[in-house]
Design a protein around this motif. Structure first.
Motif, PDB file in Angstrom:
ATOM      1  N   SER A   1     -62.903 -24.985  -2.775  1.00  0.00           N
ATOM      2  CA  SER A   1     -61.751 -25.863  -2.619  1.00  0.00           C
ATOM      3  C   SER A   1     -61.907 -26.703  -1.350  1.00  0.00           C
ATOM      4  O   SER A   1     -61.527 -27.871  -1.315  1.00  0.00           O
ATOM      5  CB  SER A   1     -60.468 -25.043  -2.654  1.00  0.00           C
ATOM      6  N   GLU A   2     -62.527 -26.099  -0.326  1.00  0.00           N
ATOM      7  CA  GLU A   2     -62.799 -26.835   0.903  1.00  0.00           C
ATOM      8  C   GLU A   2     -63.749 -28.006   0.607  1.00  0.00           C
ATOM      9  O   GLU A   2     -63.561 -29.119   1.073  1.00  0.00           O
ATOM     10  CB  GLU A   2     -63.428 -25.874   1.922  1.00  0.00           C
ATOM     11  N   GLN A   3     -64.759 -27.694  -0.240  1.00  0.00           N
ATOM     12  CA  GLN A   3     -65.734 -28.715  -0.624  1.00  0.00           C
ATOM     13  C   GLN A   3     -65.052 -29.854  -1.381  1.00  0.00           C
ATOM     14  O   GLN A   3     -65.307 -31.032  -1.116  1.00  0.00           O
ATOM     15  CB  GLN A   3     -66.741 -28.066  -1.564  1.00  0.00           C
ATOM     16  N   ARG A   4     -64.154 -29.448  -2.302  1.00  0.00           N
ATOM     17  CA  ARG A   4     -63.427 -30.452  -3.080  1.00  0.00           C
ATOM     18  C   ARG A   4     -62.591 -31.327  -2.155  1.00  0.00           C
ATOM     19  O   ARG A   4     -62.516 -32.526  -2.300  1.00  0.00           O
ATOM     20  CB  ARG A   4     -62.500 -29.772  -4.091  1.00  0.00           C
ATOM     21  N   PHE A   5     -61.960 -30.638  -1.157  1.00  0.00           N
ATOM     22  CA  PHE A   5     -61.118 -31.342  -0.206  1.00  0.00           C
ATOM     23  C   PHE A   5     -61.955 -32.366   0.560  1.00  0.00           C
ATOM     24  O   PHE A   5     -61.555 -33.518   0.716  1.00  0.00           O
ATOM     25  CB  PHE A   5     -60.490 -30.323   0.736  1.00  0.00           C
ATOM     26  N   GLN A   6     -63.170 -31.914   0.998  1.00  0.00           N
ATOM     27  CA  GLN A   6     -64.055 -32.809   1.736  1.00  0.00           C
ATOM     28  C   GLN A   6     -64.430 -34.004   0.856  1.00  0.00           C
ATOM     29  O   GLN A   6     -64.440 -35.145   1.306  1.00  0.00           O
ATOM     30  CB  GLN A   6     -65.335 -32.075   2.171  1.00  0.00           C
ATOM     31  N   ALA A   7     -64.732 -33.708  -0.443  1.00  0.00           N
ATOM     32  CA  ALA A   7     -65.105 -34.783  -1.364  1.00  0.00           C
ATOM     33  C   ALA A   7     -63.939 -35.735  -1.551  1.00  0.00           C
ATOM     34  O   ALA A   7     -64.117 -36.951  -1.581  1.00  0.00           O
ATOM     35  CB  ALA A   7     -65.525 -34.195  -2.706  1.00  0.00           C
ATOM     36  N   ALA A   8     -62.717 -35.146  -1.633  1.00  0.00           N
ATOM     37  CA  ALA A   8     -61.527 -35.979  -1.809  1.00  0.00           C
ATOM     38  C   ALA A   8     -61.362 -36.903  -0.610  1.00  0.00           C
ATOM     39  O   ALA A   8     -61.052 -38.089  -0.763  1.00  0.00           O
ATOM     40  CB  ALA A   8     -60.293 -35.113  -1.988  1.00  0.00           C
ATOM     41  N   ILE A   9     -61.613 -36.335   0.598  1.00  0.00           N
ATOM     42  CA  ILE A   9     -61.485 -37.155   1.807  1.00  0.00           C
ATOM     43  C   ILE A   9     -62.423 -38.350   1.720  1.00  0.00           C
ATOM     44  O   ILE A   9     -62.062 -39.480   2.032  1.00  0.00           O
ATOM     45  CB  ILE A   9     -61.831 -36.319   3.064  1.00  0.00           C
ATOM     46  N   GLU A  10     -63.674 -38.056   1.264  1.00  0.00           N
ATOM     47  CA  GLU A  10     -64.641 -39.144   1.197  1.00  0.00           C
ATOM     48  C   GLU A  10     -64.311 -40.128   0.079  1.00  0.00           C
ATOM     49  O   GLU A  10     -64.626 -41.308   0.162  1.00  0.00           O
ATOM     50  CB  GLU A  10     -66.052 -38.573   1.011  1.00  0.00           C
TER      51      GLU A  10
END
Ligand code: ADP
Length: 631
Positions: free
Chosen positions: A284-293
């Motif tokens: 979910s952290e990874q998804r969050f990072q991807a969402a940020i980008e």
């Protein structure tokens, strides 16, 4: 014992004077006294007892010295029923012997279980007849006790394993044969006891083969070194399928007293859930990072008090503020001075109410001037209801704003340009109407229709001019004190004249005089009534209700028309906004409500709508009666 035997007055015993003892008895007594092992003689029919120092402890605290020269029957009355037949057998020439034989002796004031390695053998007289029983004995009670204690301790050990709250088992030998495994371990393996017990683990659990465990077990078995593993994945049978689980485990060598390794004790804990939970968080952290980008715009987080905390790389690169500059409420310094206070007021309200924050303002962009951003920030609330943090996005809408400004400017110029010729056309039309022959019905009708259209056009241009005045903050208000009730009545009458399709039903009254711009407020009511009629083509009536409550007036305009979807309700007051589904069927510019909202706001009132698709809409506005507008 030699001294005691010599001192004894044997004449009073069954054996009589030692001078008369048979030779074999005398020899045996002499041998016995010189022997360090426990020896005992029971002589004659009476089984009269003579014993040595080695035998002495067997008699305990209570049987010695009385036992000397006494009958076995008397001294060992508590076990006589056990040994009698053996003694009698010996007297008939039959020797017996037993290891670890238990006899319940009462030799210290209580009955205790005593163990002996012993032999009973016959002592023959010179005539070949058996004269008595020779007992050689070693007491093994202590050894037996140690054995029992060891056995008990082993049982306890096994029980501990069986009842342990974590999975435990013991592998024996170099093939790792499962000797003991508790329920937890069987559960972990996904096997029944009979499938794995007393077999090599890799035979009982072939699914565990070739996953590296053979090598690990062999290594512990040969080196004796303990092995600790964490979150080791292992594929095991689960509900008929192979499944990967994660275990923390310890393999420890089991060493015998001689130091040799005889097996391995294994302890394991299934940590699949924890590992899975952590993996989920990582994902979910990874998804969050991807969402940020992925988002257009920059993402930031604020703490529950609305302050920026920690690194905010997006914010820093957008505004050029340093870490120290944006911490706390420092971020507000990047906002255009004209927008800063409004932003803070609205932000503090959102923090107080924990509601999604939606705003637009200008921000100083690094190496550039101010640019317009739209902001959306969402509060994250803890399970206990407290505010944990805010996640917000700033999206650059400068280009859109510029386009809008250009559009506004064009509309403003165009409507100004149209206003003059239109006013002239209207004046000429009026003059034309006056100069027409009253009998020429067709010409009069055409002139009237032309006048109506020009008036409508005039109204539209007036609205467009209002919009540009609002944009420039130049919408003028002519504040007077007037009779609100009369204003509503005359507005209703006027609209009713031009809208024969609907009956406008007015109810309620306002008694006090109201301060405000009468024409502008009338413009609002006209707009609401026209909309109510326009958006309820199949209805027959529209309702206007006015009421006064203390220092407040409330006006509502209700129709039973097409209604407005929930998601559009908060947008209909925006400039040029038209509900998409309506736009094809109904004409309009999408500015009436925008102007109305502005007018009501300037009167310190509120304008809102309630609606249900297919059932109709009700528009409300409230006005304070004493609104200080005259001062
Ligand atoms: P318009 O000129 O389009 O009517 P308004 O600003 O008056 O502009 O209204 C904005 C939009 O709100 C309209 O386009 C319409 O979709 C919706 N609307 C306004 N009043 C009503 C109503 N009484 N019933 C349904 N929809 C309405």
């Amino acid at each position: 014992m030699g001294e005691l035997i010599r001192a004894k007055d044997w004449s009073k015993t069954a054996l009589g004077d030692p001078a008369d003892w048979p030779q074999s008895l005398c020899t045996m007594v002499a041998v016995m006294l010189n022997n360090p092992f426990g020896m005992y003689i029971a002589w004659g029919k009476e089984y009269t007892q003579i014993y040595n120092d080695g035998y002495r402890p067997i008699l305990g605290a209570t049987k010695h010295p009385h036992a000397l020269a006494t009958s076995t029957r008397e001294t060992f009355s508590e076990i006589w029923h056990i040994i009698e037949s053996m003694f009698d057998g010996v007297m008939k020439g039959k020797a017996v012997g037993f290891p670890d034989f238990m006899l319940p002796l009462n030799r210290n004031g209580f009955v205790e279980e005593c163990y002996f390695d012993f032999s009973y053998s016959p002592i023959k007289k010179h005539d070949g007849e058996v004269g008595g029983v020779l007992v050689t004995v070693i007491e093994t009670t202590e050894k037996k006790g140690a054995e029992t204690a060891l056995k008990e301790s082993n049982e306890r050990y096994i029980n501990n394993i069986l009842q342990a709250p974590m999975a435990m088992c013991i592998f024996r030998g170099k093939n790792h044969v499962v000797e003991i495994a508790n329920e937890e371990m069987l559960h972990l393996w996904g096997k029944q006891a009979e499938q794995v017990m007393n077999r090599s683990i890799f035979e009982g659990l072939p699914e565990a083969k070739n996953q590296g465990f053979e090598e690990l077990l062999d290594k512990v078995y040969t080196s004796g070194e303990k092995l600790v593993a964490n979150e080791r994945p292992v594929t095991l049978p689960r509900n008929g399928k192979a499944e990967t689980i994660y275990v923390n485990f310890v393999y420890d060598a089991l060493k015998e007293t001689d130091g040799n390794i005889s097996g391995i004790i294994a302890i394991a804990v299934d940590v699949t859930q924890q590992v899975q939970a952590r993996k989920d968080i990582e994902e979910s952290e990874q998804r969050f990072q991807a969402a940020i980008e992925a988002v257009e715009g920059i993402l930031w987080t604020n703490n529950g008090r609305g302050e920026m905390e920690g690194e905010q790389p997006g914010w820093a690169s957008l505004t050029g503020q340093t870490y120290e500059e944006y911490q706390g409420y420092g971020w507000a310094n990047a906002i255009h001075p004209d927008d800063a206070q409004k932003t803070l007021d609205s932000w503090n309200k959102a923090v107080r109410e924990r509601k999604t924050f939606i705003f637009e303002h200008r921000l100083k962009v690094k190496n550039e001037g101010y640019r317009y951003f739209s902001i959306r920030a969402i509060p994250l609330v803890n399970p206990d209801g407290s505010l944990r943090e805010w996640v917000g996005v700033h999206s650059d809408i400068q280009d859109q704003k510029t386009r809008e400004e250009k559009k506004d400017e064009f509309i403003s110029i165009a409507s100004h340009e149209m206003k003059t010729p239109l006013t002239t056309a209207k004046a000429y039309l009026q003059m034309l109407e006056l100069s027409l022959d009253h009998n020429n019905g067709v010409a009069n009708l055409y002139a009237k229709k032309a006048c109506q259209s020009v008036n409508r056009l005039n109204e539209l241009i007036g609205e467009l001019l209002d919009v540009s005045k609002i944009r420039l903050g130049k919408l003028d208000y002519n504040i007077t004190t007037f009779n609100f009730n009369n204003m509503i009545d005359s507005t209703v009458d006027n609209i009713q004249l031009t809208s024969p399709s609907h009956t406008i039903i007015k109810s309620g009254n306002v008694y006090d005089e109201v301060t405000g711009d009468k024409d502008r407020l009338q413009q609002v009511v006209i707009n609401l009534l026209n909309n109510a009629i326009k958006y309820s083509p199949n209805a027959k009536s529209v309702f206007v209700t006015i009421k006064q409550e203390e220092n407040m007036i409330e006006v509502s305009v209700k129709d039973s028309g097409i209604g407005i979807a929930r998601h559009s309700l908060n947008k209909i007051f925006d400039k040029y906004h038209r509900v998409e589904e309506h736009a094809v069927h109904f004409q309009g510019l999408g500015i009436g409500l925008f102007i109305s909202y502005e007018i009501i706001q300037r009167h310190h009132g509120t304008l809102w709508a309630e609606s249900e698709v297919g059932k109709g809409s009700t528009f409300y506005f409230t006005l304070p009666i004493n609104n200080n507008l005259l001062n």
